[in-house]
Design an enzyme around this catalytic site. Structure first.
Site, PDB file in Angstrom:
ATOM      1  N   HIS A   1       0.861  -1.178   0.000  1.00 17.22           N
ATOM      2  CA  HIS A   1       0.000   0.000   0.000  1.00 17.22           C
ATOM      3  C   HIS A   1       0.900   1.231   0.000  1.00 17.22           C
ATOM      4  CE1 HIS A   1      -3.020  -2.911   1.065  1.00 17.22           C
ATOM      5  NE2 HIS A   1      -3.958  -2.005   1.272  1.00 17.22           N
TER       6      HIS A   1
ATOM      7  N   ASP B   1     -11.178  -3.185  -2.343  1.00 18.64           N
ATOM      8  CA  ASP B   1     -10.558  -2.816  -1.071  1.00 18.64           C
ATOM      9  C   ASP B   1     -11.131  -3.650   0.069  1.00 18.64           C
ATOM     10  OD1 ASP B   1      -9.010  -1.648   0.839  1.00 18.64           O
ATOM     11  OD2 ASP B   1      -9.514   0.404   0.344  1.00 18.64           O
ATOM     12  N   ASP B   2     -12.199  -3.199   0.695  1.00 18.32           N
ATOM     13  CA  ASP B   2     -12.732  -3.881   1.870  1.00 18.32           C
ATOM     14  C   ASP B   2     -14.257  -3.839   1.819  1.00 18.32           C
ATOM     15  OD1 ASP B   2     -13.273  -4.840   4.462  1.00 18.32           O
ATOM     16  OD2 ASP B   2     -11.337  -4.092   5.147  1.00 18.32           O
TER      17      ASP B   2
ATOM     18  N   GLU C   1      -1.604   6.231  -1.239  1.00 16.81           N
ATOM     19  CA  GLU C   1      -3.036   6.363  -0.943  1.00 16.81           C
ATOM     20  C   GLU C   1      -3.186   7.577  -0.027  1.00 16.81           C
ATOM     21  OE1 GLU C   1      -6.702   3.913   1.214  1.00 16.81           O
ATOM     22  OE2 GLU C   1      -4.625   3.305   1.552  1.00 16.81           O
TER      23      GLU C   1
END
Length: 313
Positions: A174, A255-256, A177
């Protein structure tokens, strides 16, 4: 963590959560920054305490993914978020949950073990070594980097990624972001990652965008997440189309889903509607997802053949 599953696991494990039903969970899951999101995530994943808990979470995700027409997923898990749970128990649950998700719902799963970037450098190296010892049990194919980004540059865990490369793990991180483009550079140059998770703030550095396009480094972009976490004020302001037009390899990712109440279909729909993507652009992005996966070449070729048959129909 799906709120209802978190509540079920909390009851099972004698815990109390800051919400008690769907309505209060919706209020609790209303976040406005990555740091707040991570804080909520840490609270909800604390309900994962046994192999059975992890099993149930993976099966639930498999069921939801099947409903979104997903046949293969690369799922992140972060051992550092649950240091009190033995890695052996986590892996046991991942392995059995993966098998049931495949048999019950036709969803194939591989795992990427993420380093909690807020932990010390030595902890990252130790996690890589520990995961290596059990990687075959649960199809753990990669090492990643997640959790709070700002103030925790990828370079802190370069030794862990060096060791991951030596052990033959795929590598992703990651970056770009919540953090600046310099974090993307660090992930690429110092951690030698093969993919960048998010990477949307790369647009702030024209040289970086040119590099990403030239090297065809895949970006796993999660547009809905980026808007909900206020990386961009709205979808129209998102950098995804600029990155596509610059020749970068862009893939859409969910993503989630439990935390953002979305799935991969929502990502494709929202981006396509906002930027008026052509059918050819949508197909290119969807195909890039398969091409950028960490599947073995033979498996990837089979999936791509099936994808191309549908895309041409």
């Amino acid at each position: 963590m799906y709120p209802d599953l978190a509540l079920e696991l909390a009851e099972r494990n004698g815990m109390t959560l800051p919400f008690h039903d769907a309505d209060s969970a919706k209020d609790y899951y209303a976040f406005t920054s990555l740091d707040q999101f991570i804080s909520i995530l840490r609270t909800t994943v604390a309900t994962l305490n046994t192999a059975v808990d992890y099993h149930d979470a993976i099966v639930r995700i498999g069921k939801q993914q099947a409903g979104a027409n997903v046949s293969y997923q690369e799922l992140f898990f972060t051992p550092g978020l649950r240091p009190s749970v033995p890695l052996e128990a986590i892996v046991e649950g991942l392995a059995s949950g993966r098998e049931e998700a495949r048999s019950q719902y036709g969803v194939e799963t591989r795992f990427i073990a993420d380093i909690d970037r807020t932990l010390p450098t030595a902890d990252g190296v130790a996690m890589v070594e520990a995961v290596h010892a059990v990687r075959d049990q649960a199809a753990i194919i990669g090492i990643g980097l997640d959790c709070q980004e700002n103030g925790f540059p990828p370079s802190r865990h370069a030794p862990a990624f060096e060791r991951a490369a030596e052990l033959g793990f795929h590598r992703t991180a990651h970056a770009g972001e919540d953090g600046p483009p310099s974090y993307v550079w660090e992930a690429l140059k110092l951690c030698q990652v093969e993919r960048i998770d998010h990477g949307v703030r790369s647009i702030e550095d024209p040289e970086l965008v040119r590099y990403l396009a030239q090297k065809q480094v895949p970006l796993t972009v999660c547009p809905i997440s980026n808007v909900l976490l206020c990386v961009f004020p709205d979808m129209a302001s998102h950098s995804v189309k600029q990155l596509m037009d610059a020749g970068c390899v862009v893939t859409f990712n969910s993503d989630d889903p439990p935390m953002f109440d979305c799935d991969i279909r929502d990502e494709f729909r929202d981006v396509s509607d906002t930027f008026q993507l052509t059918a050819e652009e949508v197909i290119r992005v969807a195909r890039a997802g398969w091409e950028s996966s960490f599947l073995e070449p033979e498996e990837k070729a089979r999936y791509l053949t099936a994808f191309d048959l549908v895309a041409k129909s």
